[in-house]
Design a protein around this motif. Structure first.
Motif, PDB file in Angstrom:
ATOM      1  N   LYS A   8     -10.409   7.141  -9.427  1.00 50.79           N
ATOM      2  CA  LYS A   8     -10.671   6.993  -7.993  1.00 50.79           C
ATOM      3  C   LYS A   8     -11.678   5.876  -7.743  1.00 50.79           C
ATOM      4  O   LYS A   8     -11.548   5.122  -6.786  1.00 50.79           O
ATOM      5  N   GLU A  13     -10.169   3.595  -2.179  1.00 55.00           N
ATOM      6  CA  GLU A  13      -9.830   4.570  -1.147  1.00 55.00           C
ATOM      7  C   GLU A  13      -8.356   4.962  -1.162  1.00 55.00           C
ATOM      8  O   GLU A  13      -8.012   6.131  -0.951  1.00 55.00           O
ATOM      9  N   ALA A  14      -7.469   4.023  -1.409  1.00 52.96           N
ATOM     10  CA  ALA A  14      -6.032   4.335  -1.411  1.00 52.96           C
ATOM     11  C   ALA A  14      -5.710   5.391  -2.466  1.00 52.96           C
ATOM     12  O   ALA A  14      -4.980   6.350  -2.189  1.00 52.96           O
ATOM     13  N   GLN A  17      -7.137   8.872  -1.485  1.00 51.14           N
ATOM     14  CA  GLN A  17      -6.312   9.559  -0.485  1.00 51.14           C
ATOM     15  C   GLN A  17      -5.059  10.156  -1.111  1.00 51.14           C
ATOM     16  O   GLN A  17      -4.704  11.301  -0.842  1.00 51.14           O
ATOM     17  N   VAL A  18      -4.384   9.383  -1.942  1.00 48.14           N
ATOM     18  CA  VAL A  18      -3.138   9.846  -2.560  1.00 48.14           C
ATOM     19  C   VAL A  18      -3.382  11.059  -3.457  1.00 48.14           C
ATOM     20  O   VAL A  18      -2.568  11.981  -3.492  1.00 48.14           O
ATOM     21  N   CYS A  52      -3.171  -0.305  -7.151  1.00 49.78           N
ATOM     22  CA  CYS A  52      -3.632   0.529  -6.034  1.00 49.78           C
ATOM     23  C   CYS A  52      -3.768  -0.254  -4.731  1.00 49.78           C
ATOM     24  O   CYS A  52      -3.916   0.339  -3.660  1.00 49.78           O
ATOM     25  N   ASP A  54      -1.478  -1.999  -3.298  1.00 51.79           N
ATOM     26  CA  ASP A  54      -0.196  -2.037  -2.593  1.00 51.79           C
ATOM     27  C   ASP A  54       0.390  -0.624  -2.567  1.00 51.79           C
ATOM     28  O   ASP A  54       0.510   0.007  -3.626  1.00 51.79           O
ATOM     29  N   PRO A  55       0.765  -0.104  -1.399  1.00 47.76           N
ATOM     30  CA  PRO A  55       1.257   1.278  -1.314  1.00 47.76           C
ATOM     31  C   PRO A  55       2.469   1.577  -2.203  1.00 47.76           C
ATOM     32  O   PRO A  55       2.556   2.654  -2.791  1.00 47.76           O
ATOM     33  N   LEU A  58       1.279   1.589  -5.821  1.00 51.00           N
ATOM     34  CA  LEU A  58       0.460   2.788  -6.021  1.00 51.00           C
ATOM     35  C   LEU A  58       1.359   4.001  -6.249  1.00 51.00           C
ATOM     36  O   LEU A  58       1.091   4.836  -7.116  1.00 51.00           O
ATOM     37  N   GLU A  59       2.443   4.079  -5.510  1.00 47.22           N
ATOM     38  CA  GLU A  59       3.395   5.170  -5.703  1.00 47.22           C
ATOM     39  C   GLU A  59       4.020   5.102  -7.096  1.00 47.22           C
ATOM     40  O   GLU A  59       4.191   6.121  -7.755  1.00 47.22           O
TER      41      GLU A  59
END
Length: 115
Positions: A8, A13-14, A17-18, A52, A54-55, A58-59
């Motif tokens: 983390k 932060e991304a 949150q995930v 992390c 880029d959404p 990150l997925e």
């Protein structure tokens, strides 16, 4: 320190949150997923940071960590693992002996960002 704490910090932060959002099963990522992310963030912090940012990436990172975490959980919670621990083996020894690839998958972007 809680599992996932280091990841983390690196992922920002991304990632925070995930890791707090329930998945499709209604549960947040399990402890083994967070431990995998910590290991990967320790070994390849720049790569984790870039993933992390880029959404979509990150997925991909989280999916890979969940898959890895599931495999490690299955291995480490087995009866055989318990017997080997009783004989003095450590979890890290069990993981290395299993032959599971422990590093971040090469299929994820930004390979070799951390030399």
């Amino acid at each position: 320190m809680n599992a996932g704490h280091y990841a983390k910090r690196i992922g920002g932060e991304a990632l925070r949150q995930v890791l707090n959002v329930p998945g499709l099963d209604g549960l947040p990522p399990h402890r083994f997923t967070k431990l995998v992310l910590d290991r990967w963030a320790l070994e390849e912090p720049n790569r984790v940071r870039l993933l992390c940012a880029d959404p979509v990436r990150l997925e991909w990172l989280l999916d890979a960590a969940q898959d890895q975490g599931d495999q490690e959980r299955e291995l480490l919670t087995s009866i055989e693992a318990q017997h080997r621990r009783e004989a003095g083996e450590l979890d890290t020894d069990l993981l290395v002996a299993s032959g599971l690839p422990l590093r971040m998958p090469d299929s994820l972007p930004f390979r070799y960002m951390d030399g």
